[in-house]
Design a protein around this motif. Sequence first.
Motif, PDB file in Angstrom:
ATOM      1  N   ASP A   1       0.817  -1.216   0.000  1.00 40.35           N
ATOM      2  CA  ASP A   1       0.000   0.000   0.000  1.00 40.35           C
ATOM      3  C   ASP A   1       0.849   1.264   0.000  1.00 40.35           C
ATOM      4  N   LEU A   2       2.015   1.194  -0.638  1.00 42.42           N
ATOM      5  CA  LEU A   2       2.876   2.370  -0.754  1.00 42.42           C
ATOM      6  C   LEU A   2       2.834   2.932  -2.171  1.00 42.42           C
ATOM      7  N   MET A   3       2.912   4.240  -2.268  1.00 44.79           N
ATOM      8  CA  MET A   3       3.023   4.912  -3.563  1.00 44.79           C
ATOM      9  C   MET A   3       4.185   5.898  -3.508  1.00 44.79           C
ATOM     10  N   LEU A   4       5.011   5.855  -4.542  1.00 45.26           N
ATOM     11  CA  LEU A   4       6.155   6.757  -4.652  1.00 45.26           C
ATOM     12  C   LEU A   4       5.868   7.774  -5.740  1.00 45.26           C
ATOM     13  N   LEU A   5       6.071   9.054  -5.403  1.00 47.33           N
ATOM     14  CA  LEU A   5       5.836  10.141  -6.342  1.00 47.33           C
ATOM     15  C   LEU A   5       7.098  10.982  -6.489  1.00 47.33           C
ATOM     16  N   SER A   6       7.164  11.711  -7.575  1.00 45.92           N
ATOM     17  CA  SER A   6       8.271  12.641  -7.772  1.00 45.92           C
ATOM     18  C   SER A   6       8.148  13.803  -6.800  1.00 45.92           C
ATOM     19  N   SER A   7       9.283  14.417  -6.516  1.00 45.35           N
ATOM     20  CA  SER A   7       9.292  15.641  -5.716  1.00 45.35           C
ATOM     21  C   SER A   7       9.368  16.834  -6.659  1.00 45.35           C
ATOM     22  N   PRO A   8       8.666  17.920  -6.367  1.00 49.79           N
ATOM     23  CA  PRO A   8       8.721  19.086  -7.250  1.00 49.79           C
ATOM     24  C   PRO A   8      10.065  19.806  -7.204  1.00 49.79           C
ATOM     25  N   ASP A   9      10.887  19.499  -6.199  1.00 46.95           N
ATOM     26  CA  ASP A   9      12.209  20.111  -6.085  1.00 46.95           C
ATOM     27  C   ASP A   9      13.109  19.190  -5.268  1.00 46.95           C
ATOM     28  N   GLN A  10      14.356  19.566  -5.141  1.00 40.11           N
ATOM     29  CA  GLN A  10      15.337  18.755  -4.408  1.00 40.11           C
ATOM     30  C   GLN A  10      15.803  19.469  -3.145  1.00 40.11           C
ATOM     31  N   THR A  11      14.869  20.125  -2.478  1.00 38.69           N
ATOM     32  CA  THR A  11      15.140  20.769  -1.197  1.00 38.69           C
ATOM     33  C   THR A  11      14.206  20.191  -0.151  1.00 38.69           C
ATOM     34  N   GLY A  12      14.535  20.412   1.123  1.00 40.77           N
ATOM     35  CA  GLY A  12      13.667  19.995   2.210  1.00 40.77           C
ATOM     36  C   GLY A  12      13.590  18.486   2.349  1.00 40.77           C
ATOM     37  N   GLY A  13      12.454  18.004   2.835  1.00 35.82           N
ATOM     38  CA  GLY A  13      12.258  16.577   3.068  1.00 35.82           C
ATOM     39  C   GLY A  13      12.646  16.184   4.481  1.00 35.82           C
ATOM     40  N   ILE A  14      12.160  15.012   4.901  1.00 33.99           N
ATOM     41  CA  ILE A  14      12.534  14.467   6.203  1.00 33.99           C
ATOM     42  C   ILE A  14      13.289  13.157   5.995  1.00 33.99           C
ATOM     43  N   PRO A  15      14.199  12.813   6.898  1.00 38.05           N
ATOM     44  CA  PRO A  15      14.941  11.554   6.769  1.00 38.05           C
ATOM     45  C   PRO A  15      14.061  10.354   7.088  1.00 38.05           C
ATOM     46  N   ILE A  16      14.508   9.191   6.657  1.00 40.36           N
ATOM     47  CA  ILE A  16      13.828   7.931   6.966  1.00 40.36           C
ATOM     48  C   ILE A  16      14.613   7.239   8.065  1.00 40.36           C
ATOM     49  N   ALA A  17      13.932   6.852   9.133  1.00 40.69           N
ATOM     50  CA  ALA A  17      14.600   6.221  10.279  1.00 40.69           C
ATOM     51  C   ALA A  17      15.171   4.864   9.883  1.00 40.69           C
ATOM     52  N   ALA A  18      16.218   4.440  10.562  1.00 40.22           N
ATOM     53  CA  ALA A  18      16.804   3.125  10.330  1.00 40.22           C
ATOM     54  C   ALA A  18      15.997   2.032  10.990  1.00 40.22           C
ATOM     55  N   ASP A  19      15.357   2.339  12.116  1.00 40.38           N
ATOM     56  CA  ASP A  19      14.522   1.356  12.801  1.00 40.38           C
ATOM     57  C   ASP A  19      13.538   2.061  13.718  1.00 40.38           C
ATOM     58  N   VAL A  20      12.602   1.290  14.245  1.00 43.68           N
ATOM     59  CA  VAL A  20      11.614   1.811  15.173  1.00 43.68           C
ATOM     60  C   VAL A  20      11.302   0.705  16.171  1.00 43.68           C
TER      61      VAL A  20
END
Length: 217
Positions: free
Chosen positions: A108-127
């Motif tokens: 249930d995941l969808m990947l989309l393009s980003s309108p720019d290459q600034t900002g964003g949040i990191p993805i955690a290594a674990d939880v």
Amino acid sequence: MRKAMILQTILLVCGISLIGYAVRLHSSRSLPKVDFSSDTYIRNQVYLLLKREVGSCSSIKVISASGKRYVLSAAHCANLADKGIIAGTTEQGTVVGLQILEVDVKSDLMLLSSPDQTGGIPIAADVQIHEKIKTLTHGAGHVTYRTDGEVLETLPVTVNTGRVEVVTMTSALVVPGSSGGAATDLSGALVGVVSLCDGVFGGLIPLSEINTLMAGR
């Protein structure tokens, strides 16, 4: 017995609203010195996905291991697209076109393009189970708002379409329209994407599925 009962629970696809500790990263690449934990910062990485005759979902801009920016949402929000493009609205009201790059129905995941290459949040290594988290989504089509909870079990559930999906349950409240939105740890790293809700608990697409989709990007 309790887990068996949970396994049998029929959860709603939280989907489309008809109302209109240190961050452990995959990459050693240096990231901009920003406060990822700031709600204001995260809100500025969120897009409201909207198609007026269909409904709305949430989404979040992320930073991949290579440093590229992408937008993540839920696969069941793909019907908001027009010719492969979904209209995304920023917190400031700017509308951008987000191109669908991949739809993984199983996770249930969808990947989309980003309108720019600034900002964003990191993805955690674990939880970790019982880890405190927060969501920032457009539940019910509202402006981005925060809910808080903790990570519960990761287990298979049957959604109202009859499909079995593995989700990470959370006590953070999510409602229709929250789907595709970000669940982060308290440092601001992504630990899940909202997929399901039952009016009390939320179901997140597990971090492991996010890492699989983002591998090599």
